[in-house]
Each structure stands twice: as C-alpha cells, then as structure tokens.
Design a protein around this motif. Structure first.
Motif, mmCIF file in Angstrom:
data_model
loop_
_atom_site.group_PDB
_atom_site.id
_atom_site.type_symbol
_atom_site.label_atom_id
_atom_site.label_comp_id
_atom_site.label_asym_id
_atom_site.label_seq_id
_atom_site.Cartn_x
_atom_site.Cartn_y
_atom_site.Cartn_z
ATOM 1 N N MET A 128 0.835 -1.124 -0.162
ATOM 2 C CA MET A 128 0.252 0.210 -0.098
ATOM 3 C C MET A 128 0.734 1.269 0.052
ATOM 4 S SD MET A 128 -2.360 1.574 2.843
ATOM 5 C CE MET A 128 -3.710 0.231 3.101
ATOM 6 N N LYS A 129 0.458 2.110 -0.917
ATOM 7 C CA LYS A 129 1.112 3.451 -0.855
ATOM 8 C C LYS A 129 0.555 4.489 0.456
ATOM 9 C CE LYS A 129 2.570 3.352 -5.866
ATOM 10 N NZ LYS A 129 3.958 3.351 -5.417
ATOM 11 N N ALA A 130 1.266 5.337 0.614
ATOM 12 C CA ALA A 130 1.099 6.295 1.847
ATOM 13 C C ALA A 130 -0.117 7.043 1.407
ATOM 14 C CB ALA A 130 2.200 7.186 2.294
ATOM 15 N N ASN A 131 -0.270 7.460 0.071
ATOM 16 C CA ASN A 131 -1.350 8.244 -0.232
ATOM 17 C C ASN A 131 -2.804 7.612 -0.074
ATOM 18 O OD1 ASN A 131 -1.236 6.540 -2.543
ATOM 19 N ND2 ASN A 131 -1.089 8.022 -3.886
ATOM 20 N N ARG A 132 -2.815 6.221 -0.281
ATOM 21 C CA ARG A 132 -4.213 5.564 0.061
ATOM 22 C C ARG A 132 -4.441 5.666 1.667
ATOM 23 N NH1 ARG A 132 -5.446 -0.578 0.057
ATOM 24 N NH2 ARG A 132 -7.646 -0.410 -0.226
ATOM 25 N N MET A 133 -3.455 5.473 2.348
ATOM 26 C CA MET A 133 -3.745 5.697 3.785
ATOM 27 C C MET A 133 -4.200 7.101 4.223
ATOM 28 S SD MET A 133 -1.449 4.418 7.200
ATOM 29 C CE MET A 133 -0.082 5.730 7.003
ATOM 30 N N GLU A 134 -3.461 7.944 3.535
ATOM 31 C CA GLU A 134 -3.682 9.362 3.772
ATOM 32 C C GLU A 134 -5.326 9.746 3.325
ATOM 33 O OE1 GLU A 134 -2.176 13.870 2.841
ATOM 34 O OE2 GLU A 134 -1.344 12.361 1.913
ATOM 35 N N ALA A 135 -5.651 9.152 2.182
ATOM 36 C CA ALA A 135 -7.010 9.397 1.609
ATOM 37 C C ALA A 135 -8.038 8.754 2.731
ATOM 38 C CB ALA A 135 -7.178 8.748 0.188
ATOM 39 N N PHE A 136 -7.744 7.546 3.019
ATOM 40 C CA PHE A 136 -8.624 6.921 4.074
ATOM 41 C C PHE A 136 -8.878 7.695 5.355
ATOM 42 C CE2 PHE A 136 -9.310 4.362 7.859
ATOM 43 C CZ PHE A 136 -10.375 3.693 7.571
ATOM 44 N N SER A 137 -7.598 8.567 5.600
ATOM 45 C CA SER A 137 -7.623 9.392 6.955
ATOM 46 C C SER A 137 -8.429 10.588 6.642
ATOM 47 C CB SER A 137 -6.174 9.265 7.553
ATOM 48 O OG SER A 137 -5.547 8.416 7.553
#
Length: 192
Positions: free
Chosen positions: A1-10
C-alpha cells in the motif's frame, strides 16, 4: 500500500468526524438572535473540536509525506489515532449539552490526550524509517509541541473538577500552539 491511500482513508474519516459534529446542531425554537444564545455552549465546543480536527488533519498530512514504507504497524497506529479522534464528536456533544460540566470536560481532555499520544507513536514509527541524522528525524526530535501538549491536556483534565474554565484555557492554549504549522516541518517536506 502507498501512503497516499492511507492518507485518503484518513482524510475521509476526518471529514466524517466534522460532519457528525455539525449534525449535532438542532435548529433553535425561536426565530431571532436571542434564540441562538442557548446554542452558545454547543457552538463553543464545536469550534474547539473543529480547530483540533483541522490541526490533526494538517499535521497528519505533513507527517504522511515522510512515510517511506507502509506496513501493518504503521496502519494500526494510524487507525489508533483515528479511533481516538472518532470519539471527539461524542465528547464535543456531551460537553456542549452539559454546558461544560466537569466530567464531560475531563473526558474531552482525556480523548485529546490519547489522540496526542497516538499521534506521537505514529510520528515515532515514521521517524524510525529514516536515518538518525536525517533532517526529518532531527526536526521531529526537537518538536517541543508534541512533548508539551500531553502535559497541557493532563493539566486540563485534572483542573476540570476545580473549574472547567481553566480546562478550556488549556484546550485553547494547545490549539494556539499548534494552529500555525511548524515551518521546519514544511521545509523538510518541501525539500523531499
């Protein structure tokens, strides 16, 4: 997973948190300015929380730009932070409904304290992805705001039963400290 996916979820979770908070407002009975006076405690608690969620969103955004590798531990720490922040609408509503009674005010401080600890854990895990001499690690190691905020939240919790106005002073103080993003962090993120 890329950090941008975690950021989008957050980002989505934080947007829902703000939405839930604003939905707590009910239309007043009257149709004039004095009718809004009864909403003042709810409005004040909403403003506190809106600012806090905005501060977390801003700093979280900068922090996630420093992620080199997303792993399970990082995702769980991010979820821990989001868990505590997801309780902010409940404590915001209770504090506003109770007109800043001691227990709701103390619980609000406890939730903010736990969110601050979770943010620090997330920050530490991301720091471990960088060498000890990197500008990011050096900058984060000097981040006095992360170290001071839990102490101020603890004081706010402990003073809630003396006078909730003192607690609110410390909530405002922490928000003021964090309101302007740290230029050192923006410099590190921009240089990346």
């Amino acid at each position: 997973m890329k950090a941008n996916r975690m950021e989008a979820f957050s980002d989505g979770v934080l947007a829902i948190i703000i939405t839930i908070m604003v939905l707590e407002f009910k239309v007043p009975e009257g149709h004039d300015w004095p009718a809004l006076v009864g909403l003042a405690p709810k409005m004040i608690s909403y403003i506190f929380s809106f600012v806090y969620v905005g501060i977390y969103w801003n700093n979280h955004h900068h922090l996630l730009h420093m992620v080199r590798k997303v792993n399970g531990g990082l995702m769980w720490l991010n979820l821990l932070l989001l868990f505590w922040l997801s309780l902010v609408p409940f404590t915001t509503a209770w504090m506003g409904e109770s007109h800043f009674a001691p227990t709701p005010t103390a619980l609000y401080g406890i939730i903010l304290l736990l969110a601050a600890f979770s943010y620090r854990l997330l920050q530490r895990m991301i720091m471990h992805q960088h060498s000890g001499e990197s500008s990011f690690v050096v900058t984060m190691g000097k981040d006095w705001k992360v170290k001071l905020s839990p102490l101020l939240y603890l004081i706010a919790v402990l003073t809630a039963y003396l006078h909730t106005g003192i607690s609110c002073f410390f909530f405002v103080l922490v928000a003021v400290i964090w309101f302007v993003p740290d230029k050192r962090i923006e410099h590190v993120v921009g240089g990346r």
